[in-house]
Every structure is written in structure tokens, then in C-alpha cells.
Design an enzyme around this catalytic site. Structure first.
Site, PDB file in Angstrom:
ATOM      1  N   ARG A 176       0.817  -1.228   0.000  1.00  0.00           N
ATOM      2  CA  ARG A 176       0.000   0.000   0.000  1.00  0.00           C
ATOM      3  C   ARG A 176       0.848   1.274   0.000  1.00  0.00           C
ATOM      4  NH1 ARG A 176      -1.959  -3.232  -1.270  1.00  0.00           N
ATOM      5  NH2 ARG A 176      -3.793  -4.373  -0.613  1.00  0.00           N
ATOM      6  N   SER A 253     -10.688   0.248   3.042  1.00  0.00           N
ATOM      7  CA  SER A 253     -10.037  -0.006   4.336  1.00  0.00           C
ATOM      8  C   SER A 253      -9.499   1.298   4.901  1.00  0.00           C
ATOM      9  CB  SER A 253      -8.859  -0.965   4.161  1.00  0.00           C
ATOM     10  OG  SER A 253      -9.318  -2.153   3.588  1.00  0.00           O
ATOM     11  N   GLU A 354      -4.763   4.123   5.899  1.00  0.00           N
ATOM     12  CA  GLU A 354      -4.426   3.783   4.509  1.00  0.00           C
ATOM     13  C   GLU A 354      -4.684   4.956   3.553  1.00  0.00           C
ATOM     14  OE1 GLU A 354      -5.411  -0.196   2.988  1.00  0.00           O
ATOM     15  OE2 GLU A 354      -6.241   0.803   1.233  1.00  0.00           O
TER      16      GLU A 354
HETATM   17  C1  LIG Z   1     -15.564   0.983  -1.349  1.00  0.00           C
HETATM   18  C2  LIG Z   1     -14.066   1.114  -1.545  1.00  0.00           C
HETATM   19  C3  LIG Z   1     -13.296  -0.031  -1.700  1.00  0.00           C
HETATM   20  C4  LIG Z   1     -11.896   0.076  -1.885  1.00  0.00           C
HETATM   21  N1  LIG Z   1     -11.163  -1.067  -2.031  1.00  0.00           N
HETATM   22  C5  LIG Z   1      -9.822  -0.992  -2.210  1.00  0.00           C
HETATM   23  C6  LIG Z   1      -9.031  -2.179  -2.370  1.00  0.00           C
HETATM   24  O1  LIG Z   1      -9.543  -3.288  -2.392  1.00  0.00           O
HETATM   25  N2  LIG Z   1      -7.698  -2.039  -2.505  1.00  0.00           N
HETATM   26  C7  LIG Z   1      -7.087  -0.815  -2.537  1.00  0.00           C
HETATM   27  O2  LIG Z   1      -5.858  -0.775  -2.654  1.00  0.00           O
HETATM   28  N3  LIG Z   1      -7.801   0.327  -2.404  1.00  0.00           N
HETATM   29  C8  LIG Z   1      -9.147   0.267  -2.254  1.00  0.00           C
HETATM   30  N4  LIG Z   1      -9.889   1.415  -2.100  1.00  0.00           N
HETATM   31  C9  LIG Z   1      -9.204   2.722  -2.115  1.00  0.00           C
HETATM   32  C10 LIG Z   1      -9.240   3.425  -3.503  1.00  0.00           C
HETATM   33  O3  LIG Z   1     -10.299   2.967  -4.283  1.00  0.00           O
HETATM   34  C11 LIG Z   1      -7.955   3.235  -4.292  1.00  0.00           C
HETATM   35  O4  LIG Z   1      -6.852   3.675  -3.535  1.00  0.00           O
HETATM   36  C12 LIG Z   1      -7.989   4.005  -5.615  1.00  0.00           C
HETATM   37  O5  LIG Z   1      -6.852   3.685  -6.382  1.00  0.00           O
HETATM   38  C13 LIG Z   1      -8.070   5.518  -5.456  1.00  0.00           C
HETATM   39  O6  LIG Z   1      -8.324   6.055  -6.733  1.00  0.00           O
HETATM   40  P1  LIG Z   1      -8.942   7.498  -6.890  1.00  0.00           P
HETATM   41  O7  LIG Z   1      -8.912   7.824  -8.346  1.00  0.00           O
HETATM   42  O8  LIG Z   1     -10.259   7.548  -6.234  1.00  0.00           O
HETATM   43  O9  LIG Z   1      -7.877   8.365  -6.098  1.00  0.00           O
HETATM   44  P2  LIG Z   1      -8.169   9.734  -5.305  1.00  0.00           P
HETATM   45  O10 LIG Z   1      -8.895   9.401  -4.046  1.00  0.00           O
HETATM   46  O11 LIG Z   1      -8.753  10.748  -6.202  1.00  0.00           O
HETATM   47  O12 LIG Z   1      -6.675  10.145  -4.909  1.00  0.00           O
HETATM   48  C14 LIG Z   1      -5.969   9.381  -3.965  1.00  0.00           C
HETATM   49  C15 LIG Z   1      -4.552   9.939  -3.826  1.00  0.00           C
HETATM   50  O13 LIG Z   1      -3.849   9.759  -5.058  1.00  0.00           O
HETATM   51  C16 LIG Z   1      -3.478  11.015  -5.617  1.00  0.00           C
HETATM   52  N5  LIG Z   1      -3.702  10.894  -7.068  1.00  0.00           N
HETATM   53  C17 LIG Z   1      -4.819  10.432  -7.681  1.00  0.00           C
HETATM   54  N6  LIG Z   1      -4.609  10.405  -9.013  1.00  0.00           N
HETATM   55  C18 LIG Z   1      -3.356  10.874  -9.214  1.00  0.00           C
HETATM   56  C19 LIG Z   1      -2.559  11.090 -10.381  1.00  0.00           C
HETATM   57  N7  LIG Z   1      -3.007  10.812 -11.613  1.00  0.00           N
HETATM   58  N8  LIG Z   1      -1.304  11.585 -10.224  1.00  0.00           N
HETATM   59  C20 LIG Z   1      -0.810  11.866  -8.991  1.00  0.00           C
HETATM   60  N9  LIG Z   1      -1.518  11.672  -7.863  1.00  0.00           N
HETATM   61  C21 LIG Z   1      -2.772  11.187  -7.977  1.00  0.00           C
HETATM   62  C22 LIG Z   1      -4.373  12.053  -4.964  1.00  0.00           C
HETATM   63  O14 LIG Z   1      -3.767  13.321  -4.959  1.00  0.00           O
HETATM   64  C23 LIG Z   1      -4.518  11.448  -3.575  1.00  0.00           C
HETATM   65  O15 LIG Z   1      -3.368  11.739  -2.816  1.00  0.00           O
HETATM   66  C24 LIG Z   1     -11.280   1.350  -1.914  1.00  0.00           C
HETATM   67  C25 LIG Z   1     -12.072   2.501  -1.748  1.00  0.00           C
HETATM   68  C26 LIG Z   1     -13.446   2.377  -1.581  1.00  0.00           C
HETATM   69  C27 LIG Z   1     -14.282   3.624  -1.436  1.00  0.00           C
END
Ligand SMILES: Cc1cc2nc3c(=O)[nH]c(=O)nc-3n(C[C@H](O)[C@H](O)[C@H](O)COP(=O)(O)OP(=O)(O)OC[C@H]3O[C@@H](n4cnc5c(N)ncnc54)[C@H](O)[C@@H]3O)c2cc1C
Length: 362
Positions: A176, A253, A354
Site C-alpha cells: 500500500r 479499508s 491507509e
Molecule cells: C468501497 C471502496 C473499496 C476500496 N477497495 C480498495 C481495495 O480493495 N484495494 C485498494 O488498494 N484500495 C481500495 N480502495 C481505495 C481506492 O479505491 C484506491 O486507492 C484508488 O486507487 C483511489 O483512486 P482514486 O482515483 O479515487 O484516487 P483519489 O482518491 O482521487 O486520490 C488518492 C490519492 O492519489 C493522488 N492521485 C490520484 N490520481 C493521481 C494522479 N493521476 N497523479 C498523482 N496523484 C494522484 C491524490 O492526490 C490522492 O493523494 C477502496 C475505496 C473504496 C471507497
């Protein structure tokens, strides 16, 4: 989340709504100084570059599914990344190299690769958010993580003011974690995945998934069966976004699974009186990974536990902290602190968040 990608114009453009609640899966977060949408990589780079020159902060948001934003919001510009595109770069004896734009919704991308007969991402089905955010915390589930299939990450490097390609070792992937997490030096523009030209899955690596599929760990099955089974398992735990289901108003998580040294593990085992033996997985260098959900439950926090207005532990999964409506980031963090302190007092283990915490702290 509102689909701001639908009619996005050709240049980065300001969005009127500045409250960040609308852009996070928690539906929490105060106001932004400004909100801008980029539907092309050049627009995203230009926004980050010009803010850097002015010495102003930029928060990149895509799906908003891994951020906890403080009630005071974010004072700078929030860049909503909505770039799209998937292309096959090459096919060779090592498989198929697929390049995906950072703003592409992750699960749609996974479904597209499987539909095109490419295996490797099936166990990561149903994870919310964007493809470009998957390297940030080395997204993982069901015994695998994106580091297994990522070949390179294309970034804009704010420090060097240039677009470049980072190789797998340069990304510093760990559990992670990566060089990108909690570090705004890089804007991820595209990610290259090396996939198998096959409709058969990668080896199944997670006991619960193997059981559901009726196979042994290490066996391979039809990749679309893995996807279907993972989606069902995830939905039963509130881990697939569903606007009707408040248990999915989370960041997934909230805490990572603690990785303990042999000595810490022995100390935890000494404190297990009446708690039973937790499940555990061997981790690198003699360490042991223990499920945070198990520690939380045994420390006395049941599914559905709340203790304050508008926020609660999910009724389906102890590791997901949810916003039920009318809550605040501070209430969510207060619940998280109570859980963290309860686990520390009971087992001597400190849980770490996380998600990325923006303008707030635990
Ligand atoms: C219901 C649910 C289930 C989930 N299950 C999992 C799981 O099984 N495993 C897991 O690992 N995670 C899980 N997650 C967490 C999440 O979905 C992941 O971490 C996902 O990759 C985040 O993507 P996002 O586009 O929403 O990122 P955001 O929330 O928009 O951003 C997250 C972080 O990444 C940065 N960021 C985003 N895009 C970029 C980019 N292109 N360049 C630079 N920085 C960037 C942002 O600035 C921020 O710091 C879950 C979340 C939810 C709500």
C-alpha cells in the site's frame, strides 16, 4: 460522484461548485480555493506547472475514493483528472503492453482488458477510482497488487519540470505504498500494464477467493469467473461503490494491516488471552502481517459501532469507516482515533491510516 467527464471542454476549466464533498466517496471535505477539470494530459500538466511557478498547492483528485479531506477544505487548486484512453502499445513473447490514461475509471479498464482476452487484473475487479491512482498506494486486493503487472508509469515531474517514464524499480512499490504516496512531486499521466494474452486467470492467491471458486491456491481458472466472484465477494463486504448502500460511503479499508517484527508478533501473542489466534501471513524479512480488522474486532469494536453523529464502522466490514450523512471529517477521524487507541491499548499495535489525509490528521 458527479460525472464531470461527460461534457468536459477541451481546455482545463473552472468548476463552480467548490465544496469537495461532491468529489469524494466519503461525501466529506470542506471547500477548495478553486476546482479545475482536465480532460487532456497537457491541461493537467499546465495546471500543475503554473501553480508550482506561483508557489501554490494543487491537490489532484480523480475518483476521490482514497482521500480524507479536512472540514476546512483545501486552500489551493483541486485538479479533477478526467483524461481518457486505452491503447495496446505492443505484443511480444512477454505478453501485451497496455497503456491507460490516468483518468480512466479503473474498473471499466479492468473489464475492457478482460473483454479483450487479456488476463492479469481480474482479481483487482471492483476497486473504485481511477487507473492513474492505482500506482499511488500500489492498489491491491485478493492476494495481488498492481505492482505485479505495472511495467512503467508516465509522469509529469514537477521538480524537473518534465514528462518522463518511471520504471518499476523507480516507483518504489511496497505494501500500500510507493514513491508517489503522500508526495505531490509527480502527476501520473499514464500507466503501462504488462498483461497475458489469455482468457485464463493469473494463479489464484487468496484463500477465500480459492474457496469460492472451488480451487486450490495457485490454480488458474477462467479470468472472467475470477472477476465475477471477486465482484460478488466485494459487494457482500460493501467494497463496491453503490449509491444506495451507505456502507460503501467510505475509503475502503481505513487502516493498513500492520506488519510486525518477530518480537512485536511474540508480544501480541502474549496479549491474546481469550482472543484466540489471529489469522496471519508471512511477510518479507521474517515479519508477519496481521489483519487490522481482526485486531479491531477483538479490541471491542463491532461492525456498525458509531459513538458519534453521522459516522460509523460499516455494518459489513470492520475496516471500513463510513459517513452515514450529516457527519464531519472531524467526527470520522475521532472514531478512527478511538479505534486506533483501543487496538494499541489491547494489543500494543499502532494502526496506520491507509487513505491520504488532506489538511487533517489522525
Ligand atoms: C468501497 C471502496 C473499496 C476500496 N477497495 C480498495 C481495495 O480493495 N484495494 C485498494 O488498494 N484500495 C481500495 N480502495 C481505495 C481506492 O479505491 C484506491 O486507492 C484508488 O486507487 C483511489 O483512486 P482514486 O482515483 O479515487 O484516487 P483519489 O482518491 O482521487 O486520490 C488518492 C490519492 O492519489 C493522488 N492521485 C490520484 N490520481 C493521481 C494522479 N493521476 N497523479 C498523482 N496523484 C494522484 C491524490 O492526490 C490522492 O493523494 C477502496 C475505496 C473504496 C471507497
Amino acid at each position: 460522484m458527479p460525472d464531470v467527464s461527460a461534457d468536459s471542454p477541451a481546455t482545463a476549466s473552472a468548476v463552480h461548485a467548490s465544496s469537495l464533498e461532491a468529489y469524494t466517496t466519503l461525501r466529506l471535505g470542506g471547500k477548495a480555493g478553486a476546482v479545475t477539470v482536465a480532460s487532456e494530459p497537457d491541461e493537467a500538466v499546465a495546471t500543475v506547472r503554473s501553480a508550482a511557478r506561483r508557489g501554490e498547492p494543487v491537490l489532484v483528485l480523480a475518483g476521490g475514493s482514497n482521500v480524507v479531506i479536512g472540514d476546512d477544505g483545501f486552500p489551493g487548486t483541486v485538479l479533477l483528472l478526467r483524461t481518457r484512453g486505452v491503447k495496446i502499445v505492443k505484443r511480444d513473447s512477454r505478453g501485451v503492453l497496455v497503456r491507460v490514461a490516468a483518468g480512466e475509471p479503473w474498473d471499466e479498464f479492468v473489464a475492457t482488458t478482460l473483454g479483450d482476452g487479456l488476463a492479469g487484473l481480474e482479481a483487482l475487479s471492483g476497486i473504485p477510482g481511477s487507473a492513474g491512482a492505482t500506482p499511488i498506494q500500489n492498489v491491491g486486493a485478493y492476494g495481488t497488487e498492481v505492482a505485479r503487472t505495472i511495467e512503467a508509469v508516465h509522469v509529469y515531474d514537477k521538480e524537473a519540470d518534465e514528462v518522463k517514464e518511471l520504471s518499476l524499480p523507480e516507483c518504489g512499490f511496497a505494501y500500500r505504498s510507493s514513491v508517489f504516496k503522500n508526495n505531490d512531486r509527480w502527476l501520473v499521466l499514464e500507466v503501462d500494464f504488462r498483461l497475458d494474452d489469455s482468457t485464463v486467470s493469473a494463479p489464484v492467491r487468496y484463500a477465500e477467493l480459492a474457496r469460492q471458486l472451488g480451487v486450490e491456491i495457485g490454480e488458474r481458472v477462467a479470468a472472467d469467473r475470477v472477476r465475477e466472484t471477486v465482484l460478488k465477494l466485494r459487494a457482500s463486504k460493501g467494497m463496491v461503490l453503490d449509491p444506495e448502500d451507505l456502507d460503501t460511503r467510505s475509503v475502503g479499508s481505513f487502516f493498513t494491516n500492520p506488519v510486525l517484527s518477530a518480537q512485536q508478533w511474540a508480544e501480541v501473542q502474549d496479549r491474546l488471552v481469550d482472543a484466540g489466534e489471529p489469522p496471519s501471513w508471512p511477510a518479507p524479512n521474517g515479519t508477519v502481517k496481521v489483519p487490522a480488522a481482526w485486531l479491531i474486532e477483538k479490541a471491542g469494536f463491532a461492525k456498525g459501532y458509531s459513538g458519534r453523529d453521522g459516522v460509523a464502522i460499516s455494518s459489513k466490514h470492520t475496516l471500513a469507516l463510513t459517513h452515514r450523512g450529516g457527519g464531519s471529517t472531524e467526527a470520522l477521524l475521532d472514531l478512527a482515533r478511538e479505534i486506533r487507541d483501543g487496538v494499541r491499548d489491547r494489543f500494543g499495535v499502532v494502526l496506520h491510516p491507509e487513505p491520504v489525509l488532506v489538511n487533517c490528521e489522525l
